[in-house]
Design an enzyme around this catalytic site. Structure first.
Site, short mmCIF file in Angstrom:
data_model
loop_
_atom_site.label_atom_id
_atom_site.label_comp_id
_atom_site.label_asym_id
_atom_site.label_seq_id
_atom_site.Cartn_x
_atom_site.Cartn_y
_atom_site.Cartn_z
N ASP A 7 0.87 -1.17 0.00
CA ASP A 7 0.00 0.00 0.00
C ASP A 7 0.92 1.24 0.00
O ASP A 7 2.11 1.14 0.30
CB ASP A 7 -0.86 -0.03 1.27
CG ASP A 7 -1.61 1.25 1.51
OD1 ASP A 7 -2.27 1.73 0.57
OD2 ASP A 7 -1.52 1.80 2.63
N ASP B 1 -0.25 5.11 0.83
CA ASP B 1 -0.52 6.14 1.84
C ASP B 1 -0.61 5.53 3.23
O ASP B 1 -1.41 4.62 3.47
CB ASP B 1 -1.82 6.88 1.50
CG ASP B 1 -1.67 7.61 0.20
OD1 ASP B 1 -0.72 8.40 0.09
OD2 ASP B 1 -2.47 7.38 -0.73
N GLY C 49 -9.94 9.85 -3.21
CA GLY C 49 -10.12 11.29 -3.00
C GLY C 49 -11.45 11.81 -3.53
O GLY C 49 -12.14 12.59 -2.86
N GLU D 196 -14.18 10.10 -4.07
CA GLU D 196 -15.22 9.50 -3.23
C GLU D 196 -15.30 10.24 -1.89
O GLU D 196 -16.37 10.45 -1.34
CB GLU D 196 -14.89 8.02 -2.98
CG GLU D 196 -14.98 7.13 -4.21
CD GLU D 196 -13.73 7.15 -5.11
OE1 GLU D 196 -12.82 8.00 -4.86
OE2 GLU D 196 -13.67 6.36 -6.04
N SER E 248 -4.18 7.98 -6.58
CA SER E 248 -4.02 8.15 -8.03
C SER E 248 -2.59 7.84 -8.48
O SER E 248 -1.65 8.10 -7.74
CB SER E 248 -4.34 9.60 -8.41
OG SER E 248 -5.56 9.97 -7.86
C1 XBP Z 1 -5.38 6.02 0.27
C2 XBP Z 1 -6.54 6.84 0.04
C3 XBP Z 1 -6.46 7.86 -0.95
C4 XBP Z 1 -5.71 9.11 -0.60
C5 XBP Z 1 -6.03 10.16 -1.62
O1 XBP Z 1 -5.80 4.74 0.73
O2 XBP Z 1 -7.57 6.63 0.60
O3 XBP Z 1 -7.77 8.23 -1.19
O4 XBP Z 1 -6.07 9.59 0.67
O5 XBP Z 1 -5.71 9.77 -2.89
P1 XBP Z 1 -4.79 3.51 0.69
P2 XBP Z 1 -6.52 10.30 -4.18
O6 XBP Z 1 -3.63 3.90 1.55
O7 XBP Z 1 -5.58 2.38 1.31
O8 XBP Z 1 -4.46 3.23 -0.73
O9 XBP Z 1 -6.99 11.69 -3.86
O10 XBP Z 1 -5.51 10.28 -5.30
O11 XBP Z 1 -7.66 9.36 -4.41
MG MG Z 2 -3.00 3.13 3.43
#
Ligand code: XBP
Ligand code: MG
Length: 250
Positions: free
Chosen positions: A9, A11, A53, A55, A124
């Protein structure tokens, strides 16, 4: 025995990118658009329950701004806000969001031993590229056989789709792979894809329910391929029950 592949993963796992990265980028995009929406640190913690994001913006408006009327088409506004947010996020990453402890060392060990690397994330693709380039190495995208990100699957985490996609692109079964996650939604996704999962917590996810994880840690600083191989050889932890209550099992 060592793993065949490590699937990360992004983030919260590769980097603590939510509070001072994504959150700030959303707020900058809102302010620039003349909106008085401010996502403070605690509110953002609640909003993180919604992955993705676009969503997350839609959920915020439904839940916290039910009277908001977009000047034009709401769906277009969300797309525009999100594009601006992505631009701001890239600038924040370029200014310096570091990798979490142990991440670089484990990636380098895996590369040195021919263990394949992949990414399975909700964020993204542009955000992944920016983070890898700035925090890891200029050629870091090439360290990964597969970068599965964002809207390539219709259903984001906690659905397992992004992990299924990554495994298919790797040409591997889940057996022998290890996933790395930081959140309950992420863990639910990797477990639903039947991948042995190591969780590293952060301040937003510390109290999540991590039942079913093979290991729950503060960070990856003590983890190496031999330890991951031992996890794969060990009996699987008890599966989660979807009706389970209680937030933390640790
Ligand atoms: C990460 C997210 C993402 C980021 C934002 O989840 O939930 O939505 O916060 O990214 P994970 P975007 O760590 O489970 O992948 O704005 O590009 O969607
Ligand atoms: Mg995460």
């Amino acid at each position: 025995m060592i793993p065949k592949a490590l699937i990360f993963d992004v983030d919260g796992t590769l980097a603590d990118s939510e509070r001072d990265g994504h959150r700030v980028a959303f707020n900058r995009a809102f302010a620039e658009a003349g909106l008085d929406w401010v996502w403070d640190v605690p509110l953002y913690g609640d909003l993180l329950a919604i992955t993705g994001g676009k969503e997350r913006i839609r959920h915020y408006v439904e839940r916290y701004r039910p009277d908001f009327r977009a000047p034009g088409d709401f769906a277009d506004l969300v797309v525009r806000l999100h594009a601006e947010k992505t631009r701001h996020y890239a600038a924040l990453v370029a200014a310096g969001i570091p990798l979490r402890p142990g991440v670089r060392r484990l990636l380098e060990e895996a590369r040195g031993r021919g263990v394949r690397l992949a990414i399975a994330t909700t964020t993204s693709p542009d955000n992944v590229t920016a983070l890898l380039r700035h925090a890891l190495a200029a050629d870091a995208e090439r360290w990964f056989d597969v970068i599965a990100a964002g809207d390539v699957v219709a259903a984001k985490k906690p659905a397992p789709d992004i992990y299924h996609y990554a495994l298919e692109r790797l040409g591997l079964a889940p057996t022998g792979c290890v996933a790395f996650e930081d959140s309950e939604n992420g863990l639910r996704a990797s477990l639903a894809a039947e991948i042995t999962t190591v969780v590293t917590v952060n301040d937003y996810t510390r109290n999540h329910d991590f039942r079913g994880a093979a290991l729950v840690l503060e960070d990856l600083s003590e983890v190496d391929l031999a330890a991951l191989g031992a996890l794969l050889a060990a009996p699987r932890p008890a599966p989660r029950r979807s009706s389970g209550s209680g937030r933390s099992s640790r």
